[in-house]
Design an enzyme around this catalytic site. Structure first.
Site: not given
Ligand code: C5P
Length: 241
Positions: A59, A61, A64-65, A122, A184, A214
């Protein structure tokens, strides 16, 4: 075994990362390596995870060009990751270049990594995209529009909140993958995330993969948190069939 739960290994400390993997070592996992771990431990970490038999979502993300993204993807494809991503807002030419780079870098006889587009993070809220980014569309419209662009550019799916999955599937078709972070368990803190959802609700909304960080990694007992997630996600899976 259900591997549609992707565990975000967001650790900048190798001991903690290894400790979690060690506790879950009976399982073949689907793990996500993001910037936090990759920028410290690099390709060696990915090679080790693959050797251990895990599936890997890298991941990073990219945004860039087109030339830079294409060349970066060519190198990353040689790591044989299963899933990788770019920001859809980088546009059609950038996404084409990403796919071309991935094709060129995939070792002979192996599958190209699936490539998905990040729609809106998100952690972003509607107020934030309006006031700070001056986006005139509402959150759902903006996510669907970026999903459509990703699909038309040849990508395999998108990252979004689970809350937007029904609209994405309606617009891009059921086979278009939806990978949804911001998950969550009931009672967990949302932290910096805004558009959050429980695993069972994500399943009901049609999410293909959930990304969980988390709720597992910050839990006092990560193994039981993972088990709880699997049962919430898995039970509904059986009911749906
Ligand atoms: O700890 P948590 O469950 O919030 O982690 C979500 C993971 O998903 C993180 O690694 C974050 O970088 C990734 N992520 C995100 N939203 C996105 C793309 C990736 O939270 N749109």
């Amino acid at each position: 075994m259900d591997t549609s739960i992707i565990i975000a290994l967001d650790y900048s400390n190798k001991e903690e990362l290894d400790h979690l993997l060690d506790r879950l070592k009976q399982e073949r996992l689907f793990v996500k390596i993001g910037m936090e771990a990759y920028f410290q431990y690099g390709p060696g970490l990915i090679e080790r995870l693959k050797e251990q038999g895990h599936r890997v979502f890298l991941d990073l993300k990219l945004h860039d060009i087109p030339n830079t993204v294409g060349k970066a993807m060519k190198g990353l494809a040689s790591l044989e990751v299963d899933l990788i991503n770019v920001h859809a807002s980088g546009g059609r030419r950038m996404m084409h270049a990403a796919l071309e780079g991935l094709e060129a870098g995939t070792p002979l006889g192996k599958n190209r990594p699936l490539c998905i587009g990040v729609t809106q993070l998100t952690s972003s809220s509607e107020e934030m995209i309006k006031k700070e980014l001056n986006i005139a569309l509402n959150m759902k419209e903006s996510v669907v529009s970026l999903a459509r662009l990703s699909k038309d550019s040849g990508l395999d799916g998108v990252v979004s909140s689970a809350l937007e999955v029904p609209l994405i599937k309606e617009s891009c078709g059921n086979d278009f993958l939806t990978v949804t972070p911001g998950i969550r368990l009931e009672g967990d803190l949302a932290g910096d995330q805004n558009r959050v959802c429980t695993p069972s609700k994500a399943r009901k909304l049609g999410s293909d993969y959930i990304v969980v960080g988390r709720s597992i990694t910050a839990s006092m007992n990560p193994v039981s948190a993972y088990e709880k997630l699997k049962s919430e996600w898995g039970t509904l899976h059986e009911i749906n069939r």
